[in-house]
Design an enzyme around this catalytic site. Structure first.
Site, short mmCIF file in Angstrom:
data_model
loop_
_atom_site.label_atom_id
_atom_site.label_comp_id
_atom_site.label_asym_id
_atom_site.label_seq_id
_atom_site.Cartn_x
_atom_site.Cartn_y
_atom_site.Cartn_z
N HIS A 1 -12.80 -5.57 -0.08
CA HIS A 1 -12.50 -5.68 1.35
C HIS A 1 -13.74 -5.33 2.16
CE1 HIS A 1 -11.56 -1.64 -0.08
NE2 HIS A 1 -12.01 -1.22 1.09
N HIS B 1 -15.10 -3.77 5.80
CA HIS B 1 -14.76 -2.98 6.99
C HIS B 1 -15.50 -3.56 8.19
CE1 HIS B 1 -13.13 0.61 4.74
NE2 HIS B 1 -13.88 0.09 3.78
P1 5GP Z 1 -12.48 1.86 0.80
O1 5GP Z 1 -12.64 3.35 0.83
O2 5GP Z 1 -11.85 1.39 -0.48
O3 5GP Z 1 -13.73 1.11 1.15
O4 5GP Z 1 -11.50 1.53 1.99
C1 5GP Z 1 -10.12 1.49 1.86
C2 5GP Z 1 -9.56 1.58 3.25
O5 5GP Z 1 -8.23 1.17 3.22
C3 5GP Z 1 -9.59 3.00 3.83
O6 5GP Z 1 -10.41 3.01 4.99
C4 5GP Z 1 -8.13 3.31 4.12
O7 5GP Z 1 -7.94 3.98 5.34
C5 5GP Z 1 -7.48 1.93 4.12
N1 5GP Z 1 -6.12 1.89 3.63
C6 5GP Z 1 -5.65 2.44 2.48
N2 5GP Z 1 -4.35 2.16 2.32
C7 5GP Z 1 -4.00 1.39 3.39
C8 5GP Z 1 -2.77 0.78 3.78
O8 5GP Z 1 -1.73 0.87 3.12
N3 5GP Z 1 -2.78 0.07 4.94
C9 5GP Z 1 -3.91 -0.04 5.71
N4 5GP Z 1 -3.81 -0.75 6.84
N5 5GP Z 1 -5.08 0.52 5.37
C10 5GP Z 1 -5.12 1.23 4.23
#
Ligand code: 5GP
Ligand code: ZN
Length: 138
Positions: A101, A103
């Site tokens: 994903h 951001h």
């Molecule tokens: P990562 O740390 O993997 O780059 O980012 C994962 C992101 O997904 C985090 O910023 C976290 O807040 C978001 N996130 C995790 N679970 C959920 C969810 O169930 N719904 C939404 N909308 N965001 C989520």
């Protein structure tokens, strides 16, 4: 993590609600539950892949189109004057959801966020050595 249990696959399938902002055949974009700043949006490929390294090579145009579209909309809606596109791969880099994903984080002048703490190489030789080590893996 299988596609069945993957939280972002579940969001793509509509099994878990999200604050959706954009969708096309290839990508879905929705607000991050824990925003760095309001309007922080996640853009995910609809098809499961764990990290950037597993993303199909021909996904580039759909990804770039989605990032441009959503980035522009996030700026316009939040009044931001800039935005980040950040992507974490593997847990050492802060990845917590293993469905690739991107951001999209809106920024404004003087908002106080420092996501880019820079360092320096001790000298130009060590910088060249580092470049050569990476190039040797390609
Ligand atoms: P990562 O740390 O993997 O780059 O980012 C994962 C992101 O997904 C985090 O910023 C976290 O807040 C978001 N996130 C995790 N679970 C959920 C969810 O169930 N719904 C939404 N909308 N965001 C989520
Ligand atoms: Zn997934």
């Amino acid at each position: 993590m299988s596609e069945k249990d993957c939280i972002f696959c579940r969001i793509v399938r509509g099994e878990i609600p999200c604050a959706r902002v954009y969708e096309d055949d290839a990508v879905l974009a929705f607000l991050d539950l824990g925003p760095v700043r309001p309007g922080h949006t996640l853009l995910v490929p609809k098809a499961h892949c764990a990290t950037l390294l597993e993303l199909p090579g021909d996904f580039g145009p759909a990804l770039i189109a989605g990032l441009k579209k959503v980035g522009r909309a996030v700026m316009a809606a939040t009044g931001a004057t800039g935005f980040h596109v950040l992507q974490n791969n593997f847990s050492s880099a802060g990845q917590s959801v293993f469905h690739a994903h991107w951001h999209i984080i809106p920024r404004e002048d003087g908002d106080g966020l420092n996501l880019w703490p820079q360092g320096a190489y001790p000298d130009s030789a060590s910088m060249q050595e580092t470049a050569a080590a990476i190039a040797a893996q390609l």
